[in-house]
Design a protein around this motif. Structure first.
Motif, PDB file in Angstrom:
ATOM      1  N   ILE A 102      16.246  -3.563  -8.728  1.00 55.54           N
ATOM      2  CA  ILE A 102      16.658  -4.358  -7.566  1.00 55.54           C
ATOM      3  C   ILE A 102      16.614  -3.499  -6.305  1.00 55.54           C
ATOM      4  N   ALA A 103      17.149  -2.280  -6.424  1.00 58.37           N
ATOM      5  CA  ALA A 103      17.153  -1.362  -5.278  1.00 58.37           C
ATOM      6  C   ALA A 103      15.732  -1.005  -4.853  1.00 58.37           C
ATOM      7  N   MET A 104      14.858  -0.814  -5.830  1.00 54.74           N
ATOM      8  CA  MET A 104      13.465  -0.506  -5.513  1.00 54.74           C
ATOM      9  C   MET A 104      12.789  -1.683  -4.824  1.00 54.74           C
ATOM     10  N   GLY A 105      13.083  -2.879  -5.294  1.00 54.72           N
ATOM     11  CA  GLY A 105      12.514  -4.072  -4.672  1.00 54.72           C
ATOM     12  C   GLY A 105      12.945  -4.210  -3.221  1.00 54.72           C
ATOM     13  N   ILE A 106      14.224  -3.970  -2.979  1.00 48.99           N
ATOM     14  CA  ILE A 106      14.742  -4.026  -1.606  1.00 48.99           C
ATOM     15  C   ILE A 106      14.070  -2.957  -0.743  1.00 48.99           C
ATOM     16  N   SER A 107      13.961  -1.759  -1.287  1.00 47.03           N
ATOM     17  CA  SER A 107      13.360  -0.648  -0.545  1.00 47.03           C
ATOM     18  C   SER A 107      11.908  -0.945  -0.186  1.00 47.03           C
ATOM     19  N   LEU A 108      11.173  -1.494  -1.131  1.00 43.55           N
ATOM     20  CA  LEU A 108       9.770  -1.830  -0.871  1.00 43.55           C
ATOM     21  C   LEU A 108       9.650  -2.954   0.158  1.00 43.55           C
ATOM     22  N   ALA A 109      10.612  -3.859   0.139  1.00 45.23           N
ATOM     23  CA  ALA A 109      10.618  -4.936   1.140  1.00 45.23           C
ATOM     24  C   ALA A 109      10.828  -4.364   2.538  1.00 45.23           C
ATOM     25  N   VAL A 110      11.709  -3.378   2.645  1.00 45.06           N
ATOM     26  CA  VAL A 110      11.949  -2.734   3.945  1.00 45.06           C
ATOM     27  C   VAL A 110      10.689  -2.008   4.417  1.00 45.06           C
ATOM     28  N   VAL A 111      10.018  -1.321   3.485  1.00 45.63           N
ATOM     29  CA  VAL A 111       8.756  -0.648   3.832  1.00 45.63           C
ATOM     30  C   VAL A 111       7.733  -1.665   4.325  1.00 45.63           C
ATOM     31  N   ALA A 112       7.650  -2.790   3.626  1.00 48.12           N
ATOM     32  CA  ALA A 112       6.696  -3.837   4.010  1.00 48.12           C
ATOM     33  C   ALA A 112       7.014  -4.394   5.397  1.00 48.12           C
ATOM     34  N   ILE A 113       8.286  -4.622   5.664  1.00 50.10           N
ATOM     35  CA  ILE A 113       8.697  -5.128   6.983  1.00 50.10           C
ATOM     36  C   ILE A 113       8.346  -4.114   8.070  1.00 50.10           C
ATOM     37  N   MET A 114       8.624  -2.852   7.792  1.00 46.94           N
ATOM     38  CA  MET A 114       8.382  -1.799   8.779  1.00 46.94           C
ATOM     39  C   MET A 114       6.897  -1.647   9.095  1.00 46.94           C
ATOM     40  N   VAL A 115       6.089  -1.459   8.070  1.00 44.60           N
ATOM     41  CA  VAL A 115       4.658  -1.238   8.297  1.00 44.60           C
ATOM     42  C   VAL A 115       3.986  -2.525   8.767  1.00 44.60           C
ATOM     43  N   GLY A 116       4.423  -3.651   8.211  1.00 47.35           N
ATOM     44  CA  GLY A 116       3.871  -4.935   8.641  1.00 47.35           C
ATOM     45  C   GLY A 116       4.142  -5.202  10.114  1.00 47.35           C
ATOM     46  N   SER A 117       5.338  -4.878  10.560  1.00 41.87           N
ATOM     47  CA  SER A 117       5.684  -5.056  11.978  1.00 41.87           C
ATOM     48  C   SER A 117       4.811  -4.167  12.859  1.00 41.87           C
ATOM     49  N   ALA A 118       4.572  -2.949  12.387  1.00 40.46           N
ATOM     50  CA  ALA A 118       3.724  -2.023  13.147  1.00 40.46           C
ATOM     51  C   ALA A 118       2.312  -2.581  13.298  1.00 40.46           C
ATOM     52  N   GLU A 119       1.810  -3.192  12.235  1.00 38.83           N
ATOM     53  CA  GLU A 119       0.458  -3.768  12.289  1.00 38.83           C
ATOM     54  C   GLU A 119       0.418  -5.012  13.178  1.00 38.83           C
ATOM     55  N   ILE A 120       1.425  -5.847  13.053  1.00 36.80           N
ATOM     56  CA  ILE A 120       1.453  -7.091  13.832  1.00 36.80           C
ATOM     57  C   ILE A 120       1.550  -6.813  15.329  1.00 36.80           C
ATOM     58  N   PHE A 121       2.425  -5.885  15.693  1.00 37.80           N
ATOM     59  CA  PHE A 121       2.663  -5.608  17.112  1.00 37.80           C
ATOM     60  C   PHE A 121       1.790  -4.477  17.662  1.00 37.80           C
ATOM     61  N   GLY A 122       1.020  -3.843  16.779  1.00 36.98           N
ATOM     62  CA  GLY A 122       0.159  -2.756  17.230  1.00 36.98           C
ATOM     63  C   GLY A 122       0.932  -1.554  17.732  1.00 36.98           C
ATOM     64  N   GLU A 123       2.101  -1.324  17.150  1.00 34.06           N
ATOM     65  CA  GLU A 123       2.971  -0.211  17.554  1.00 34.06           C
ATOM     66  C   GLU A 123       3.167   0.734  16.369  1.00 34.06           C
ATOM     67  N   LYS A 124       2.381   1.796  16.325  1.00 30.55           N
ATOM     68  CA  LYS A 124       2.477   2.743  15.215  1.00 30.55           C
ATOM     69  C   LYS A 124       3.841   3.435  15.173  1.00 30.55           C
ATOM     70  N   GLU A 125       4.508   3.500  16.345  1.00 27.00           N
ATOM     71  CA  GLU A 125       5.812   4.169  16.412  1.00 27.00           C
ATOM     72  C   GLU A 125       6.878   3.457  15.581  1.00 27.00           C
ATOM     73  N   ILE A 126       6.598   2.217  15.189  1.00 26.60           N
ATOM     74  CA  ILE A 126       7.557   1.486  14.358  1.00 26.60           C
ATOM     75  C   ILE A 126       7.657   2.111  12.972  1.00 26.60           C
ATOM     76  N   ILE A 127       6.568   2.726  12.526  1.00 24.17           N
ATOM     77  CA  ILE A 127       6.556   3.319  11.182  1.00 24.17           C
ATOM     78  C   ILE A 127       7.342   4.626  11.196  1.00 24.17           C
ATOM     79  N   PHE A 128       8.440   4.624  10.488  1.00 27.67           N
ATOM     80  CA  PHE A 128       9.315   5.791  10.364  1.00 27.67           C
ATOM     81  C   PHE A 128       9.327   6.202   8.893  1.00 27.67           C
ATOM     82  N   PRO A 129       8.446   7.138   8.504  1.00 26.22           N
ATOM     83  CA  PRO A 129       8.303   7.491   7.085  1.00 26.22           C
ATOM     84  C   PRO A 129       9.607   7.882   6.394  1.00 26.22           C
ATOM     85  N   GLU A 130      10.521   8.476   7.142  1.00 22.38           N
ATOM     86  CA  GLU A 130      11.765   8.948   6.530  1.00 22.38           C
ATOM     87  C   GLU A 130      12.615   7.805   5.988  1.00 22.38           C
TER      88      GLU A 130
END
Length: 307
Positions: free
Chosen positions: A7-35
């Motif tokens: 469950i925790a992994m699923g939530i974590s992957l969803a957050v990653v998807a939201i983060m990187v997906g938002s960066a792609e949608i808005f064209g803002e690479k700064e949204i991606i925070f690997p940490e």
């Protein structure tokens, strides 16, 4: 535990998807925070929280460090080693004054320095994504799906201050050449975080340093492979590649029974670097971490001999 971790992994992957997906949608690479993948590992997936901190202090530390990193890029002369030195001093001060062991704050400060990030978008992303993780942690605790961590303040003793001084000085000595030649992957922020964790007093990670090196190397290669083959060659989204590489390293950490947050951040880092740097990334990361591991071992031996 496996069900709860899934469950925790699923939530974590969803957050990653939201983060990187938002960066792609808005064209803002700064949204991606690997940490954020490291924070997810340490706060959600690990059976017990990886750092001695409360949610409020964790949030305050990581956001403060991110703000400091962006400000350093904006206002300090463009001398990389100078900026890194100042960033380390600020980040370590934040960790010490917050009375926590939350060393990922170092990454939040150093990443914008290495990437030349001046945009407030980065700080907003750090705050929002971290808030997501902490809210989900609270929810999991409420439903009994994650063990609640009891924070115990870490007083800034003279011993701790001496250790921090050794860590900062050692890191800066190692960073001089990579900074001079601008080979920044040798000193990628998650490697610095791992160095601080490894060289800390009574570090449990020291007993599994070789496994940590292996996980770091695999994470670097997994991230690069996902970026290169899935996103570049197959033309699929960065989001898909980032989620896949994160899932791989989450599973490997669980299989190895070493919940090592920095390697999770390394697996996401390839999604914000230039295409031309993809090939050298895993080799420089692995080499850099080996050097930092050796340095951490030396610090630990010196401390043991003086005690």
């Amino acid at each position: 535990m496996n069900k709860n971790q899934n469950i925790a992994m699923g939530i974590s992957l969803a957050v990653v998807a939201i983060m990187v997906g938002s960066a792609e949608i808005f064209g803002e690479k700064e949204i991606i925070f690997p940490e954020i993948t490291a924070v997810a590992m340490g706060a959600l997936i690990a059976p017990v929280q990886s750092w001695n901190t409360s949610r409020i202090r964790l949030f305050a530390a990581i956001v403060s460090a991110a703000v400091a990193g962006v400000c350093i890029v904006r206002f300090i002369p463009e001398i990389l080693i100078l900026r890194i030195a100042l960033g380390l001093l600020v980040a370590v001060s934040v960790i010490t004054l917050s009375k926590t062991s939350f060393v990922p704050a170092v990454s939040a400060c150093i990443l914008p320095i290495l990437m030349g990030t001046k945009s407030p978008v980065y700080v907003i992303s750090v705050a929002v994504m971290t808030a997501f993780i902490l809210i989900f942690q609270k929810v999991l605790e409420y439903f009994g799906l994650h063990e609640k961590y009891e924070y115990r303040p870490i007083e800034p003793s003279s011993e701790l201050l001496k250790l921090r001084a050794k860590q900062v000085i050692t890191a800066l000595v190692i960073f001089v050449l990579p900074a001079h030649f601008h080979e920044i992957f040798f000193i990628a922020p998650p490697l610095i975080v791992a160095f601080f964790e490894l060289s800390g007093k009574g570090s449990k990670l020291m007993n599994r340093k070789y496994t940590a090196i292996a996980l770091m190397a695999v994470a670097a290669f997994a991230g690069v492979m996902a970026r290169f083959f899935i996103s570049e060659k197959l033309g699929l989204t960065l989001t898909f590649g980032a989620v896949l590489s994160s899932a791989v390293i989450f599973v490997l950490c669980r299989k190895a029974k070493l919940y090592f947050p920095p390697c999770c951040a390394i697996s996401t880092l390839p999604f914000i670097i230039p295409k031309t740097a993809i090939i050298k990334f895993p080799f420089e990361v692995t080499a850099g971490y080996i050097v930092l591991t050796i340095a951490a071992v030396i610090i630990a031996k010196i401390d043991n001999n003086t005690n």
